[in-house]
Design a protein around this motif. Structure first.
Motif, PDB file in Angstrom:
ATOM      1  N   GLU A 130       5.355  17.377   2.004  1.00 60.20           N
ATOM      2  CA  GLU A 130       6.355  16.900   1.442  1.00 60.20           C
ATOM      3  C   GLU A 130       6.433  15.374   1.508  1.00 60.20           C
ATOM      4  O   GLU A 130       6.632  14.606   0.820  1.00 60.20           O
ATOM      5  CB  GLU A 130       7.599  17.695   1.622  1.00 60.20           C
ATOM      6  CG  GLU A 130       7.869  19.034   0.686  1.00 60.20           C
ATOM      7  CD  GLU A 130       9.175  19.618   1.533  1.00 60.20           C
ATOM      8  OE1 GLU A 130       9.603  20.553   0.691  1.00 60.20           O
ATOM      9  OE2 GLU A 130       9.651  19.638   2.519  1.00 60.20           O
ATOM     10  N   GLU A 131       6.304  15.056   2.749  1.00 63.15           N
ATOM     11  CA  GLU A 131       6.334  13.646   3.315  1.00 63.15           C
ATOM     12  C   GLU A 131       5.307  12.944   2.638  1.00 63.15           C
ATOM     13  O   GLU A 131       5.520  11.886   2.078  1.00 63.15           O
ATOM     14  CB  GLU A 131       6.219  13.605   4.727  1.00 63.15           C
ATOM     15  CG  GLU A 131       6.332  12.012   5.157  1.00 63.15           C
ATOM     16  CD  GLU A 131       6.209  11.908   6.563  1.00 63.15           C
ATOM     17  OE1 GLU A 131       6.390  12.784   7.470  1.00 63.15           O
ATOM     18  OE2 GLU A 131       6.442  10.854   7.310  1.00 63.15           O
ATOM     19  N   LEU A 157       3.556  13.532  -0.179  1.00 67.65           N
ATOM     20  CA  LEU A 157       3.850  13.481  -1.744  1.00 67.65           C
ATOM     21  C   LEU A 157       5.019  12.476  -1.875  1.00 67.65           C
ATOM     22  O   LEU A 157       4.803  11.789  -3.132  1.00 67.65           O
ATOM     23  CB  LEU A 157       3.812  14.688  -2.140  1.00 67.65           C
ATOM     24  CG  LEU A 157       2.777  15.692  -2.203  1.00 67.65           C
ATOM     25  CD1 LEU A 157       2.907  17.300  -2.447  1.00 67.65           C
ATOM     26  CD2 LEU A 157       1.761  15.321  -2.990  1.00 67.65           C
ATOM     27  N   GLN A 158       5.953  12.604  -1.126  1.00 65.53           N
ATOM     28  CA  GLN A 158       7.246  11.682  -1.610  1.00 65.53           C
ATOM     29  C   GLN A 158       6.991  10.468  -1.081  1.00 65.53           C
ATOM     30  O   GLN A 158       7.853   9.449  -1.567  1.00 65.53           O
ATOM     31  CB  GLN A 158       8.532  12.332  -1.046  1.00 65.53           C
ATOM     32  CG  GLN A 158       8.707  13.687  -1.655  1.00 65.53           C
ATOM     33  CD  GLN A 158      10.050  14.278  -1.265  1.00 65.53           C
ATOM     34  OE1 GLN A 158      10.933  13.773  -1.072  1.00 65.53           O
ATOM     35  NE2 GLN A 158       9.996  15.695  -1.237  1.00 65.53           N
ATOM     36  N   THR A 159       6.331  10.257   0.083  1.00 64.07           N
ATOM     37  CA  THR A 159       6.462   8.823   0.379  1.00 64.07           C
ATOM     38  C   THR A 159       4.942   7.801   0.581  1.00 64.07           C
ATOM     39  O   THR A 159       5.051   6.674   0.417  1.00 64.07           O
ATOM     40  CB  THR A 159       6.714   8.867   2.223  1.00 64.07           C
ATOM     41  OG1 THR A 159       5.725   9.366   2.865  1.00 64.07           O
ATOM     42  CG2 THR A 159       8.134   9.762   2.481  1.00 64.07           C
ATOM     43  N   ARG A 160       3.816   8.683   0.486  1.00 60.10           N
ATOM     44  CA  ARG A 160       2.802   7.858   0.667  1.00 60.10           C
ATOM     45  C   ARG A 160       1.816   7.940  -0.617  1.00 60.10           C
ATOM     46  O   ARG A 160       1.418   6.885  -0.980  1.00 60.10           O
ATOM     47  CB  ARG A 160       1.831   8.356   1.753  1.00 60.10           C
ATOM     48  CG  ARG A 160       2.136   8.167   3.240  1.00 60.10           C
ATOM     49  CD  ARG A 160       1.177   8.213   3.869  1.00 60.10           C
ATOM     50  NE  ARG A 160       1.778   8.637   5.334  1.00 60.10           N
ATOM     51  CZ  ARG A 160       0.935   9.001   6.615  1.00 60.10           C
ATOM     52  NH1 ARG A 160      -0.306   9.185   6.577  1.00 60.10           N
ATOM     53  NH2 ARG A 160       1.584   9.164   7.797  1.00 60.10           N
ATOM     54  N   TRP A 161       1.954   9.283  -1.293  1.00 61.69           N
ATOM     55  CA  TRP A 161       0.826   9.339  -2.214  1.00 61.69           C
ATOM     56  C   TRP A 161       1.663   9.731  -3.382  1.00 61.69           C
ATOM     57  O   TRP A 161       1.488  10.603  -4.119  1.00 61.69           O
ATOM     58  CB  TRP A 161      -0.169  10.625  -2.142  1.00 61.69           C
ATOM     59  CG  TRP A 161      -0.986  10.300  -0.869  1.00 61.69           C
ATOM     60  CD1 TRP A 161      -1.421   9.095  -0.083  1.00 61.69           C
ATOM     61  CD2 TRP A 161      -1.451  11.200   0.148  1.00 61.69           C
ATOM     62  NE1 TRP A 161      -1.967   9.021   0.903  1.00 61.69           N
ATOM     63  CE2 TRP A 161      -2.259  10.644   1.131  1.00 61.69           C
ATOM     64  CE3 TRP A 161      -1.729  12.660   0.070  1.00 61.69           C
ATOM     65  CZ2 TRP A 161      -2.901  11.189   2.056  1.00 61.69           C
ATOM     66  CZ3 TRP A 161      -2.091  13.132   1.169  1.00 61.69           C
ATOM     67  CH2 TRP A 161      -2.992  12.584   2.222  1.00 61.69           C
ATOM     68  N   THR A 162       2.566   8.718  -3.708  1.00 63.43           N
ATOM     69  CA  THR A 162       3.620   9.045  -4.839  1.00 63.43           C
ATOM     70  C   THR A 162       3.000   9.026  -6.278  1.00 63.43           C
ATOM     71  O   THR A 162       3.707   9.535  -7.238  1.00 63.43           O
ATOM     72  CB  THR A 162       4.807   7.963  -4.832  1.00 63.43           C
ATOM     73  OG1 THR A 162       4.036   6.779  -4.860  1.00 63.43           O
ATOM     74  CG2 THR A 162       5.282   8.013  -3.435  1.00 63.43           C
TER      75      THR A 162
END
Ligand SMILES: [Zn+2]
Lengths: 94, 985
Positions: free
Chosen positions: B726-727, B729-734
């Motif tokens: 989740e991190e 997808l939500q912060t790095r590879w948006t």
């Protein structure tokens, strides 16, 4: 005790959240050098005052949030979703 | 025995007689008594023995600051040690006893410690660690080990029951606009003002009655106040202590729900631990009267002046007949009037020479006099007094009680919890609260106000301050100036009489004397924080409420400084002790932490499973038949899997649905091996690294459709992996279009393993063609139906090294699936197997789990270099060969055999070279098992340089914890079927 105003769930106790880390890091691309990755992973500022940090609403909506928090008083100035598209949605719905 | 109770005094209910026991003898008291007032009424003077010297101790106070009357309440599993008799309400049948004494407080054999005082002086404890100088100085461990148990026994307080606590405790939460701590005149005024301004108010009072120190006034009746507060809708919480203030206006409360009831309803918790989230806090916690240090100032019969007033007017107990009051301030005279009116013979020694005071003239005032020595040991016989300028014997007064007032200390403790240092006020000889930016306002005597009218005014001002800070009003207000006595206080902390070695107590509860403070100073402990730790001054559970200021004043004198220059110590929560039971609340026993069970949990138990905890999960450990031991059972189970077939509940594995057009790209980035060419209908084993190149977890991902995967993770890392995905997808590879959903609880999983597993499954599926080798090759995946039209997912995945399948159905079908597969497995002499057999099977194959992947191991260390793609970049690829991770003497995964195959070994064994058995050795054994296939014990672990380096060398396994040592051989971790022929069968 910290209370975080989750943009999706409202104000909740910090025990519902997990702390992430520095929200201002720009992680290098996967093929970047060891040196760039070392900078990104290991070198952190030790801020006295407000800093941007990530929190995961792990016992709530599961969203990763950017929290602007004072390391001295725990005062929280702002809470936003990490994902830039979601930030816009939240902003527009205000 | 004569009673000290007198008629026409007190607010106790004389119609309601309560019986209680003290040291196994029965006594009577009244409803409204505390244990202390009942003991005093029954003329019991000695209620305890002191911490180090075992000196007889009486009751010093009437409240939470009590440092002498610490007693044990209750018996057996309800024995509660170190309870302050002064705050314990009396109830019918209360059992109380003295502590720290043998055989009892009146005659205590360890009283001899009193004469060995020099051995128990400041720092004694620490010096024992160092040895006895000069011979053993610096090598004192042995002597400490020898004396420790005696010292611990001699220096101590009451002991806990050692039995499980039969009571229940609760955690509760509440919110309000304003919380007011303390129900004295200031707190009540603040609460009323706030409620009238429409604030939602909680008023907290540690006593059973509201009123604060007014409860010591003979004409005080709180019923009107109570009605007014209730009518305004204020939530009144009595018997509730605000024990700590925390960030963001959070207050911790301890509510003593049934501690005052003889036979509480079992459905009611004994105590409640409250977390209150307020918008503003007003503290009107009052002030605490100090004693004065002089020789023998701890003899039973010594008390604070205010306490004696409480006992007279609240409990109807006249604490002495011939009373000497020693003071340096005006606060004692009202009490002196009342005590003498009540029939006592009173003398007041006032250290001040020049002052005017109005009294009823029924007692003598000795201006310019101080006490310097009490004569007596178990009770007071007389008091030696002196002129205050120079201490010389001038007179001895016969008396049975000495009341002390060395001034008052505002209770700034709660503010101190927020990191606010109080400031010294010379005029009133006390610390006053400083301002705080947070929403906390101090009112009443806790801001140094000694008059009732000032206190009331400060309460109203406090609420105005709160309203302003909350943005509700903008009103000017002012607080009355600290003080309020007619004549100024004259600092008086210690009366020094040089003649003999003195026992002038600063801290009664920890037996710290003025000599101890001086000794600490001589030995170089000049910082107040060091002094505190060396002498243990203020470190008992009363945190030095009465004595801290005296200690500071002595230190200031020794350092030739003023008190504020010496500093003050920081008070920390809790203000008064909080029981462990209240802290844990309902999180005890099986509720200590959540329990996770799989949907076939009951099925497993019904089929004979013994369970084991893995993280929060209960998993089948082994399935013993008749008299089988764990070892018999797992060896049989593992053998059966290798011979025919076994089935095992694997539901606890983490399961994540990965969906979306970028799913493949996503997996390719998070796994070290490539997923780009994985076909639909195939699964792949994958390893995830952390950013820093260390292995995070391993598992499988099944490609169910073009854009849909089903990921499994290890049981222990499931939550972490989910948060990590989740991190990312939500912060790095948006920009990635991927959705991840935890489906761990939606799917029930079982492993069917062994040479007969295909035949078993053949009989279980609707269409027997789906599990043939052609249709479901190794690592093949299919979505199909079990008999009875049950949708399922099957993958041909092996952890055991045998031909094996993982079958998943929706959790609701778990039992049906188990019944179906088990019925068919039985036909092939199959078995149910648990975690122990699973472990044996995977160790034989050299498959790693959490025991090996412990957060220090790289993919190369684990012997899985082939899993690290060189054709792509992925999380951890940049860092996995950094610095020390590329050293060639890293510990590499290997297998271990005992050289003598009859020997056993344990996980945790340190691997060493033959003539160099020390330290961390050259490796470690992480997992061991008996191998049914090989017929001896085998292990997995790590050794520097790996198999290539040690293949033909005899090594030694050192197991110092179990006092064991054995010779070892290093072998390949793939101890059985290294080519994997069975899996592919
Ligand atoms: Zn949320």
């Amino acid at each position: 005790m910290i209370r975080i105003n989750c943009p999706y769930c409202g104000e909740r106790d910090h025990s519902e959240f997990s702390y992430g880390g520095d929200a201002t890091i720009n992680y290098p691309s996967l093929d970047a050098s060891e040196k760039e990755w070392t900078e990104a992973i290991f070198f952190r500022k030790n801020i006295k005052g407000f800093q941007f940090e990530t929190w995961h609403h792990s016992n709530g909506c599961r969203m990763w949030l950017v929290v602007e928090r004072s390391t001295v008083t725990h005062e929280i100035k702002s809470v936003k979703p990490c994902h830039p598209d979601l930030q816009k949605v939240v902003e527009n719905n205000k | 025995m004569k009673t000290r109770r007198i008629d026409n005094y007190g607010k106790i209910n004389r119609d309601k007689i309560l019986s209680f026991s003290w040291d196994k003898k029965n006594y009577k008291g009244f409803e409204g008594d505390t244990l202390a007032s009942a003991l005093l009424a029954n003329n019991i003077g000695i209620v305890g023995r002191s911490f180090k010297y075992h000196r007889p101790r009486g009751i010093f106070s009437s409240g939470v600051e009590e440092s002498g009357a610490l007693v044990t309440i209750g018996s057996k599993d309800r024995r509660d040690p170190n309870v302050r008799a002064t705050t314990q309400e009396l109830y019918n049948g209360l059992e109380a006893s003295g502590q720290n004494a043998f055989p009892n407080v009146n005659f205590d054999l360890a009283g001899i410690n009193n004469y060995l005082g020099r051995f128990f002086a400041a720092g004694f404890y620490y010096k024992t660690f160092m040895g006895i100088p000069p011979l053993e100085w610096g090598k004192g461990t042995a002597i400490w080990m020898f004396f420790e148990k005696f010292i611990r026994k001699a220096a101590g307080m009451g002991s806990a029951s050692g039995l499980p606590d039969p009571d229940t405790y609760e955690h509760a939460h509440d919110f309000c606009d304003l919380i007011v701590v303390g129900s004295g005149p200031a707190g009540v005024a603040a609460a009323i003002e706030a409620a009238e301004k429409k604030l939602d108010v909680i008023l907290v009072e540690q006593d059973s009655l509201i009123g604060g120190n007014q409860l010591a006034e003979n004409d005080f009746d709180n019923s009107q106040i109570k009605n007014q507060l209730e009518n305004l809708g204020i939530k009144i919480m009595t018997r509730t202590t605000a024990f700590g203030l925390y960030d963001n206006c959070v207050v911790g409360l301890l509510e003593r729900v049934t501690d005052h009831i003889s036979a509480p309803n079992v459905n009611i918790p004994r105590q409640r631990f409250w977390t209150i989230r307020a918008k503003h806090i007003i503290v009107g916690a009052g002030a605490i009267e100090r004693h004065i240090a002089f020789n023998n100032n701890d003899i039973p019969g010594v008390m604070t002046v205010n306490a004696s007033k409480h006992y007279l007017n609240r409990y109807g107990v006249l604490t002495g007949k011939r009373i000497v009051i020693a003071t340096n301030n005006d606060s004692v005279y009202e009490t002196a009037n009342q005590l003498s009116e009540a029939g006592a013979n009173v003398t007041v020694l006032d250290s001040r020479t020049n002052f005017e005071i109005e009294t009823n003239k029924s007692f003598e005032i000795r201006k310019g006099y101080v006490p310097y020595n009490i004569n007596g040991s178990k009770k007071i016989h007389s008091l030696d007094i002196s002129k205050s300028e120079t201490i010389n014997k001038s007179e001895t007064i016969d008396c049975d009680q000495v009341l002390l007032s060395g001034g008052w200390s505002p209770a700034v403790h709660l503010l101190s919890h927020r990191g606010v240092k109080p400031k010294w006020d010379y005029n009133n000889a006390c610390f006053l609260p400083s301002d705080k930016k947070e929403n906390i306002t101090m009112v009443g005597s806790s801001r140094g106000l000694w008059n009732k009218n000032d206190c009331i005014a400060s309460g109203i001002a406090g609420t105005t301050d709160a309203l302003n800070r909350l943005g509700i009003s903008k009103t000017n207000y002012f607080f009355p100036k600290p003080g309020g006595w007619k004549n100024p206080i004259q600092p008086l902390y210690e009366v020094k009489y040089k003649k003999s070695r003195s026992k002038s107590f600063v801290d009664y509860q920890h037996d710290v004397t003025t000599d101890d403070v001086r000794l600490a100073h001589r030995e170089g402990f000049i910082s107040v924080e060091h002094l505190k730790r060396y002498t243990t001054l203020g470190m008992a559970n009363d945190q030095g409420k009465m004595g801290n200021i005296i200690g500071l004043s002595l230190m200031a004198e020794l350092l030739n400084k003023e008190i504020p220059e010496v500093g003050t110590t920081v008070f920390r929560p809790p203000y008064t002790p909080v029981s462990i039971g209240a802290l844990s609340g309902r999180n005890v026993g099986k509720h200590f932490r959540p329990l996770r069970v799989t949907p076939m949990h009951q099925w497993n138990i019904d089929h004979g499973a013994k369970m084991i905890e893995v993280g929060l999960y209960q998993r089948p450990w082994y399935y013993p038949k008749e008299n089988e031991t764990l070892s018999d059972s797992y060896i049989r189970e593992a053998s059966t899997v290798r011979k025919t077939v076994g089935i095992c509940d694997i539901t606890s594995l983490g399961k994540i649905a990965i969906q979306g057009p970028d799913s493949t790209e996503f997996l390719n980035r998070i796994y070290s091996n490539s997923f780009s060419k994985l076909q639909v209908g195939k699964a792949r084993y994958g390893i995830m690294l952390r950013d820093d190149g260390i292995v995070m977890d391993d598992g499988t991902s099944w490609r169910l459709a073009e854009n849909e995967y089903f990921m499994t993770t290890s049981t222990g890392e499931a939550a972490k992996v989910m948060s990590w995905l989740e991190e990312l997808l939500q912060t790095r590879w948006t920009d990635l279009n991927v959705n991840v959903t935890s489906v761990s609880e939606q799917w029930a999983g079982v492993s069917v393993a062994g040479p007969k597993s295909r035949e078993v499954l053949n009989n279980c599926v609707d269409d027997s063609l789906v599990v043939t080798n052609n249709n479901l090759p190794f690592m093949g995946v299919t979505s199909t139906f079990l008999k009875g039209n049950i949708p399922c997912r099957i993958a041909r995945i092996s952890f055991s090294g045998e031909l094996a399948f993982e079958v998943y159905v929706k959790s609701d079908f778990a039992n049906t699936m188990m019944d179906l597969i088990w019925e068919n497995a039985k036909k092939y002499d199959g078995c149910l197997y648990g975690l122990e057999a699973l472990g044996a099977l995977r160790v034989e194959k050299g498959h790693v789990t959490a025991a090996e992947l412990d957060g220090r191991v790289t993919i190369d260390d684990a012997g899985l270099s082939k899993m690290a793609s060189t054709k792509k970049s992925y999380i951890g690829s940049a860092m996995r060969k950094r610095g020390v991770l590329k050293n060639n003497d890293r510990e590499i995964l290997v297998g271990f055999f005992p050289t003598n195959l009859k020997e056993t070994f344990n996980a945790g064994t340190i691997v060493c070279e033959k003539n160099n058995i020390k330290g961390q050795g050259i490796g470690r054994i992480t997992s061991v098992t008996y191998s049914p296939e090989l017929g001896h014990w085998i292990g997995l672990g790590f050794v520097k340089g790996g198999l290539d380096k040690w293949k033909d060398t005899n090594l030694v396994g050192a197991d110092p914890v179990r006092n064991k040592q054995m010779n070892l051989k290093v072998v390949s971790p793939h101890m059985i079927d290294p080519k994997g022929e069975r899996m592919y069968a």
